[in-house]
Design a protein around this motif. Structure first.
Motif, PDB file in Angstrom:
ATOM      1  N   ILE A   8       0.831  -1.209   0.000  1.00 47.13           N
ATOM      2  CA  ILE A   8       0.000   0.000   0.000  1.00 47.13           C
ATOM      3  C   ILE A   8       0.868   1.262   0.000  1.00 47.13           C
ATOM      4  O   ILE A   8       0.731   2.121  -0.856  1.00 47.13           O
ATOM      5  CB  ILE A   8      -0.941   0.030   1.226  1.00 47.13           C
ATOM      6  CG1 ILE A   8      -1.785  -1.233   1.288  1.00 47.13           C
ATOM      7  CG2 ILE A   8      -1.780   1.310   1.235  1.00 47.13           C
ATOM      8  CD1 ILE A   8      -2.977  -1.274   0.402  1.00 47.13           C
ATOM      9  N   CYS A   9       1.783   1.368   0.978  1.00 44.85           N
ATOM     10  CA  CYS A   9       2.553   2.609   1.132  1.00 44.85           C
ATOM     11  C   CYS A   9       3.994   2.489   0.642  1.00 44.85           C
ATOM     12  O   CYS A   9       4.697   3.486   0.535  1.00 44.85           O
ATOM     13  CB  CYS A   9       2.551   3.054   2.596  1.00 44.85           C
ATOM     14  SG  CYS A   9       3.482   1.969   3.707  1.00 44.85           S
ATOM     15  N   GLY A  10       4.453   1.259   0.354  1.00 45.94           N
ATOM     16  CA  GLY A  10       5.812   1.072  -0.132  1.00 45.94           C
ATOM     17  C   GLY A  10       6.863   0.950   0.966  1.00 45.94           C
ATOM     18  O   GLY A  10       8.054   0.857   0.681  1.00 45.94           O
ATOM     19  N   TRP A  11       6.461   0.945   2.221  1.00 43.11           N
ATOM     20  CA  TRP A  11       7.399   0.809   3.346  1.00 43.11           C
ATOM     21  C   TRP A  11       8.181  -0.492   3.184  1.00 43.11           C
ATOM     22  O   TRP A  11       7.618  -1.553   2.928  1.00 43.11           O
ATOM     23  CB  TRP A  11       6.620   0.777   4.654  1.00 43.11           C
ATOM     24  CG  TRP A  11       7.452   0.554   5.870  1.00 43.11           C
ATOM     25  CD1 TRP A  11       7.831  -0.643   6.388  1.00 43.11           C
ATOM     26  CD2 TRP A  11       8.024   1.541   6.717  1.00 43.11           C
ATOM     27  NE1 TRP A  11       8.594  -0.462   7.501  1.00 43.11           N
ATOM     28  CE2 TRP A  11       8.731   0.876   7.734  1.00 43.11           C
ATOM     29  CE3 TRP A  11       8.015   2.929   6.718  1.00 43.11           C
ATOM     30  CZ2 TRP A  11       9.396   1.549   8.737  1.00 43.11           C
ATOM     31  CZ3 TRP A  11       8.684   3.582   7.726  1.00 43.11           C
ATOM     32  CH2 TRP A  11       9.371   2.904   8.712  1.00 43.11           C
ATOM     33  N   THR A  12       9.493  -0.434   3.302  1.00 50.64           N
ATOM     34  CA  THR A  12      10.323  -1.631   3.251  1.00 50.64           C
ATOM     35  C   THR A  12      11.289  -1.607   4.422  1.00 50.64           C
ATOM     36  O   THR A  12      11.729  -0.544   4.869  1.00 50.64           O
ATOM     37  CB  THR A  12      11.145  -1.731   1.944  1.00 50.64           C
ATOM     38  OG1 THR A  12      11.938  -0.558   1.802  1.00 50.64           O
ATOM     39  CG2 THR A  12      10.247  -1.905   0.745  1.00 50.64           C
ATOM     40  N   THR A  13      11.612  -2.787   4.905  1.00 47.16           N
ATOM     41  CA  THR A  13      12.568  -2.903   5.996  1.00 47.16           C
ATOM     42  C   THR A  13      13.119  -4.314   6.052  1.00 47.16           C
ATOM     43  O   THR A  13      12.468  -5.255   5.609  1.00 47.16           O
ATOM     44  CB  THR A  13      11.912  -2.538   7.354  1.00 47.16           C
ATOM     45  OG1 THR A  13      12.917  -2.523   8.373  1.00 47.16           O
ATOM     46  CG2 THR A  13      10.831  -3.515   7.745  1.00 47.16           C
ATOM     47  N   THR A  14      14.319  -4.437   6.559  1.00 45.63           N
ATOM     48  CA  THR A  14      14.892  -5.741   6.872  1.00 45.63           C
ATOM     49  C   THR A  14      14.928  -5.841   8.377  1.00 45.63           C
ATOM     50  O   THR A  14      15.600  -5.053   9.045  1.00 45.63           O
ATOM     51  CB  THR A  14      16.308  -5.907   6.287  1.00 45.63           C
ATOM     52  OG1 THR A  14      17.129  -4.853   6.763  1.00 45.63           O
ATOM     53  CG2 THR A  14      16.276  -5.908   4.784  1.00 45.63           C
ATOM     54  N   GLY A  27       6.187   4.026  11.802  1.00 43.47           N
ATOM     55  CA  GLY A  27       6.662   4.866  10.706  1.00 43.47           C
ATOM     56  C   GLY A  27       5.567   5.400   9.814  1.00 43.47           C
ATOM     57  O   GLY A  27       5.669   6.497   9.265  1.00 43.47           O
ATOM     58  N   VAL A  28       4.502   4.613   9.635  1.00 49.35           N
ATOM     59  CA  VAL A  28       3.397   5.008   8.752  1.00 49.35           C
ATOM     60  C   VAL A  28       2.084   4.671   9.477  1.00 49.35           C
ATOM     61  O   VAL A  28       1.361   3.747   9.093  1.00 49.35           O
ATOM     62  CB  VAL A  28       3.473   4.264   7.395  1.00 49.35           C
ATOM     63  CG1 VAL A  28       2.544   4.907   6.375  1.00 49.35           C
ATOM     64  CG2 VAL A  28       4.885   4.235   6.848  1.00 49.35           C
ATOM     65  N   PRO A  29       1.760   5.422  10.527  1.00 46.06           N
ATOM     66  CA  PRO A  29       0.604   5.061  11.351  1.00 46.06           C
ATOM     67  C   PRO A  29      -0.739   5.090  10.622  1.00 46.06           C
ATOM     68  O   PRO A  29      -1.675   4.404  11.038  1.00 46.06           O
ATOM     69  CB  PRO A  29       0.636   6.091  12.485  1.00 46.06           C
ATOM     70  CG  PRO A  29       1.471   7.209  11.982  1.00 46.06           C
ATOM     71  CD  PRO A  29       2.431   6.612  11.005  1.00 46.06           C
ATOM     72  N   ASP A  30      -0.862   5.841   9.544  1.00 49.43           N
ATOM     73  CA  ASP A  30      -2.134   5.927   8.827  1.00 49.43           C
ATOM     74  C   ASP A  30      -2.318   4.824   7.782  1.00 49.43           C
ATOM     75  O   ASP A  30      -3.385   4.731   7.179  1.00 49.43           O
ATOM     76  CB  ASP A  30      -2.264   7.283   8.130  1.00 49.43           C
ATOM     77  CG  ASP A  30      -2.322   8.438   9.131  1.00 49.43           C
ATOM     78  OD1 ASP A  30      -2.780   8.209  10.269  1.00 49.43           O
ATOM     79  OD2 ASP A  30      -1.899   9.545   8.776  1.00 49.43           O
ATOM     80  N   CYS A  31      -1.304   3.996   7.561  1.00 49.12           N
ATOM     81  CA  CYS A  31      -1.384   2.951   6.541  1.00 49.12           C
ATOM     82  C   CYS A  31      -2.028   1.695   7.133  1.00 49.12           C
ATOM     83  O   CYS A  31      -1.655   1.236   8.208  1.00 49.12           O
ATOM     84  CB  CYS A  31       0.007   2.603   6.003  1.00 49.12           C
ATOM     85  SG  CYS A  31      -0.044   1.301   4.740  1.00 49.12           S
ATOM     86  N   ASP A  32      -2.998   1.131   6.405  1.00 53.05           N
ATOM     87  CA  ASP A  32      -3.657  -0.104   6.825  1.00 53.05           C
ATOM     88  C   ASP A  32      -3.115  -1.325   6.092  1.00 53.05           C
ATOM     89  O   ASP A  32      -3.680  -2.411   6.176  1.00 53.05           O
ATOM     90  CB  ASP A  32      -5.165  -0.002   6.577  1.00 53.05           C
ATOM     91  CG  ASP A  32      -5.833   1.030   7.463  1.00 53.05           C
ATOM     92  OD1 ASP A  32      -5.371   1.218   8.611  1.00 53.05           O
ATOM     93  OD2 ASP A  32      -6.807   1.650   7.007  1.00 53.05           O
TER      94      ASP A  32
END
Length: 71
Positions: A8-14, A27-32
């Motif tokens: 949805i938002c593109g957030w990526t992490t390892t 980091g993206v509290p509004d993303c479901d």
């Protein structure tokens, strides 16, 4: 270390799965969106790979990985 992606938002992490989810929430509290694990080069892992199962017939051989002859 696995790579996680939110479609949805593109957030990526390892990170570990728990850390990845918490980091996404902070980091993206509004993303479901729901994080998914990415295998490599944007290819999503199959459910059996996510569960830690592997198919030895599908794994590249050590010889193929070290072949420097070129095609």
């Amino acid at each position: 270390m696995p790579l996680f992606l939110c479609p949805i938002c593109g957030w990526t992490t390892t990170a570990s799965p728990e850390q990845a989810v918490r980091a996404h929430e902070l980091g993206v509290p509004d993303c479901d969106g729901v994080l998914g694990q990415v295998a490599y080069a944007g290819k999503r892992m199959s459910p059996s790979e996510e569960a830690g199962e592997s198919d030895p017939g599908q794994a590249p051989s050590a010889a193929a990985a070290t072949d420097t002859r070129g095609a």
